[in-house]
Design a protein around this motif. Sequence first.
Motif, short mmCIF file in Angstrom:
data_model
loop_
_atom_site.label_atom_id
_atom_site.label_comp_id
_atom_site.label_asym_id
_atom_site.label_seq_id
_atom_site.Cartn_x
_atom_site.Cartn_y
_atom_site.Cartn_z
N ALA A 159 -8.49 0.73 -10.04
CA ALA A 159 -7.73 -0.17 -10.90
C ALA A 159 -6.28 -0.26 -10.44
O ALA A 159 -5.67 -1.34 -10.40
N ILE A 160 -5.73 0.91 -10.08
CA ILE A 160 -4.35 0.93 -9.59
C ILE A 160 -4.23 0.14 -8.29
O ILE A 160 -3.29 -0.63 -8.09
N ALA A 161 -5.23 0.31 -7.40
CA ALA A 161 -5.22 -0.41 -6.12
C ALA A 161 -5.28 -1.91 -6.33
O ALA A 161 -4.57 -2.68 -5.67
N VAL A 162 -6.15 -2.36 -7.27
CA VAL A 162 -6.27 -3.79 -7.57
C VAL A 162 -4.94 -4.34 -8.08
O VAL A 162 -4.50 -5.43 -7.68
N CYS A 163 -4.29 -3.57 -8.93
CA CYS A 163 -2.99 -4.00 -9.46
C CYS A 163 -1.95 -4.12 -8.35
O CYS A 163 -1.15 -5.06 -8.32
N LEU A 164 -1.98 -3.13 -7.43
CA LEU A 164 -1.04 -3.18 -6.31
C LEU A 164 -1.29 -4.38 -5.42
O LEU A 164 -0.36 -5.06 -4.98
N ILE A 165 -2.57 -4.67 -5.13
CA ILE A 165 -2.93 -5.82 -4.29
C ILE A 165 -2.50 -7.11 -4.97
O ILE A 165 -1.94 -8.01 -4.34
N ALA A 166 -2.74 -7.21 -6.29
CA ALA A 166 -2.34 -8.41 -7.03
C ALA A 166 -0.84 -8.60 -6.98
O ALA A 166 -0.33 -9.72 -6.85
N ALA A 167 -0.11 -7.46 -7.08
CA ALA A 167 1.36 -7.55 -7.02
C ALA A 167 1.82 -8.05 -5.66
O ALA A 167 2.73 -8.86 -5.55
N VAL A 168 1.17 -7.55 -4.59
CA VAL A 168 1.52 -7.98 -3.23
C VAL A 168 1.24 -9.47 -3.06
O VAL A 168 2.05 -10.21 -2.48
N VAL A 169 0.07 -9.92 -3.57
CA VAL A 169 -0.28 -11.33 -3.47
C VAL A 169 0.75 -12.19 -4.22
O VAL A 169 1.18 -13.23 -3.72
N CYS A 170 1.16 -11.73 -5.39
CA CYS A 170 2.17 -12.47 -6.15
C CYS A 170 3.48 -12.55 -5.39
O CYS A 170 4.15 -13.59 -5.37
#
Length: 650
Positions: free
Chosen positions: A68-79
Motif C-alpha cells: 500500500a505504501i509503495a502504491v502511494c509512492l508510485i501515485a505520488a511520483v506519477v502526480c
Amino acid sequence: MKSCKICGKLINDNDEYCTNCGNACNTQLIRDFMGQSLNTEGGHTVTKNEMDSGSEKKSKKKLIIISAIAVCLIAAVVCVILLGFRNPDKEYYMDYFTGTDPNYTGDGETPKQYNFWYYIDGITNENGVYGFVTDLNIIDSDFKFFKGASKVALTVEDSYLKRIVYADVSLSGIAGKWKIDKVATNFSANKIVELKEAFISSMIKNNVLKEKNYGLTEYEADRLAACTVDNNGSGAYHFSIKYDITNSVGKSKYGGYVILDGNIEVNPSFKDTDYSISVALNDENVVASNDSSGGNDQPADDSWPKKNPIEGLPDITNEKIYIYSGNNEFLEAMQLFLSDYPEYKKLVDYTNLNKRFESEDYNNTVMAAFEGDKAPSIIVYNEDSADRLNSDTFIDVSTLGLDKHYGNSYQYAVDRVTYNGQLKGMAYLICPSGFFYRKDIAEKVFGTSDPEEIKKLVSDWDKFNETAEKLKKEGYFMLATQGDLARGFGGYLNNANLSSEQQEMLKSFKDNGYYKYEADMWGAEWKNAFKEDVFGYFGALWFFDAAIDIYTDKMWEFCNAPEDHVWEGAYAGITANCTNPGLAAMIMYGVCCDPNTQYNFAMKCCLTPNNTEAAEKIIKNGDNNYHNTWFDGNMAYYMDDIAKKLKDNK
C-alpha cells in the motif's frame, strides 16, 4: 522418583532420559519432540503449527502494508510527473498577459489590463502610451520539480506601434495551479514589426503639413502610398513613409509624393522605456505648377479615356474598379506601384474580407458582391483555391496584352492558372518550399552543415530515408511529425490527394520511428521540437518568419528538399464584369509584372517574388536572407533555384 511414560520404568527425578528405553523424560524435551510449545494461554497449549500459522498471517499483513505504501509512492511520483512537469500552454499565458496587471493599484491613472508602457520622443505626449498583448508564441520552456521558466514572444499593440516583446517568465506550482513569479523583459530587444496610423499621421503632421503644407491641413489615410519598417542590423529600425500630396490650391497645383526616411532607436538615456526618432523629408518628386486645370484625384487632363502609361495595355476610363482579397498583401504591392501614379488611386476600391481564400465563406462573399453596386473587377486567390479562376467569371488576361509583360514570371505560375490555353490569372508571389535543418546536428552526425553537402543527403526520397536512419542511430529524429513529411510531398496529412506511394512512406516513417510526435503540425509539441532533437522542417520563405525565427535557437540552414514543391502562393484574375479593363490591367501589371514593385514587395514582406529579374536583383544585392541578420544561409538563391524547377501537375 518418576515413571517413564513410554515403558513405565521408575527413574530418578533428575534423569532426562529413561535408562530402560532411552525416552526423553524432561518435559520441555518431550514437548519439543512432539511438536508442542511451552506457551499456554487460558489453559490451552498452543502448538507449533498454530504458531507458524500466526507468523504467516503477520507476514501477509506486513506485505499488504508495504504494498500500500509503495502504491502511494508510485501515485505520488506519477502526480509529480504529470502535474509538476507539465508545461503551461499558450492559453494559460494569454489569460495572464491579457488579464489584470499584477501591479495594478486602482489609482485610475494606469490601465487595469496587463500592459507595457513606453514613450516615443516627439510622438507621444509626456504620459507615453500603453501597449497590450494581442498574441504570443512560446519560444522555449524548461520545467523541473514544481519550478519552471519560459521564453515567450509577446505581440504587443497600441495606436502607434506593433511590436514583438520578448519576455522571460519564471513560474512555480503544478499544472492548473501554476503561479507566475516574475516577468523580465529587455526593451532594447523588442522588435518593431508595424507602424500604426497614429505614428504615421503624427510624422506627416509634424514633418510634412507643418513644414510644407501643400494646401493640406489634415492627415488622410488614403493618401498613404507605402510604409515600411525594418531593422538595419545596427539596433535601430529604419522606416520609410511615402505620402501623396497631389492637391490644388487656387491656381497652384501640386503633384507627386513626399518620402519620410527615418530611424527609431532606443534612447540611451532611458534605455528601458524610451524611443528616439530621427527623420528626413525628401520632396524631390513633388511637382508644383500654376496650371488651373485638373483636379485633386485625377490627371491634369480631364478628358477620358486616357492612354495607358503601360505600353500595349487598353486605355483607362474614369470608372472605378473594385478589388477583393482575403488579406492586404495585394494592397501593399499595389500601393508601392501606385506611388508613381497617384492620380489613379481614387479610382481603386480595395476590400480585405479577412477570410481564408480556400474557404466557402470567402468564395460565397465574393460571388455575392456581383449582385451589389461594387461588383468585383479583380479577385485574389491563394495556391489552394486558384482553380476557382477556371470559370467564365474570369477573362483570359492575354486579351488585354498582359501576357507580353509576364515573361519574367516563373513557368510554374503561368502553368498553374492556364486552362485550355487561356491565362486566367497572374501571380504576384510564389512560395517554393525547401528544407530547413539544424546546423549543430548536421555537424555532429555528418561532419558538415554546408547546404551543398546536406542537399546531397536529401536529394531524393531514398536518400532522405537513408539520412533519417543515420540520424536515428545517433539519437535524433528526421522530422517532428507525420504532417511535416506530408508537407514535403506538397500536401497535408490525411489528404486524399496523396498517392499510394506517399501514403506508404508516411506509414514507413512512422514504423521506423523517424519522426518524434504523433501530433500534427503547429501544436505545442511541434513548436517545442524546433529546439529539441529534431533535424529539419520543410518550409517556404514565409515559414522562416512564422516559425524558424520565432521558435528556434537560431541554429538553422536551408537547402533544396527531395521534391520541389510550393507551400502557398497568390494569384489574381480580372473578371468579365470589370467596367475599366485598362485600369485593372495596369494594376495587374504593377503588382504581378513590374520588376521594381516585385523587388520592393518581396523585400518588405520577406516573400519570393514571382519575377526572375527581381529575384536576381535580390541575390546580386546580397540580400539573400532578406535582412535576417542572424541567418547565414542563402535562402533567396535556393528559393529561386526551386521555383525554376517547379512543375504543375494538374
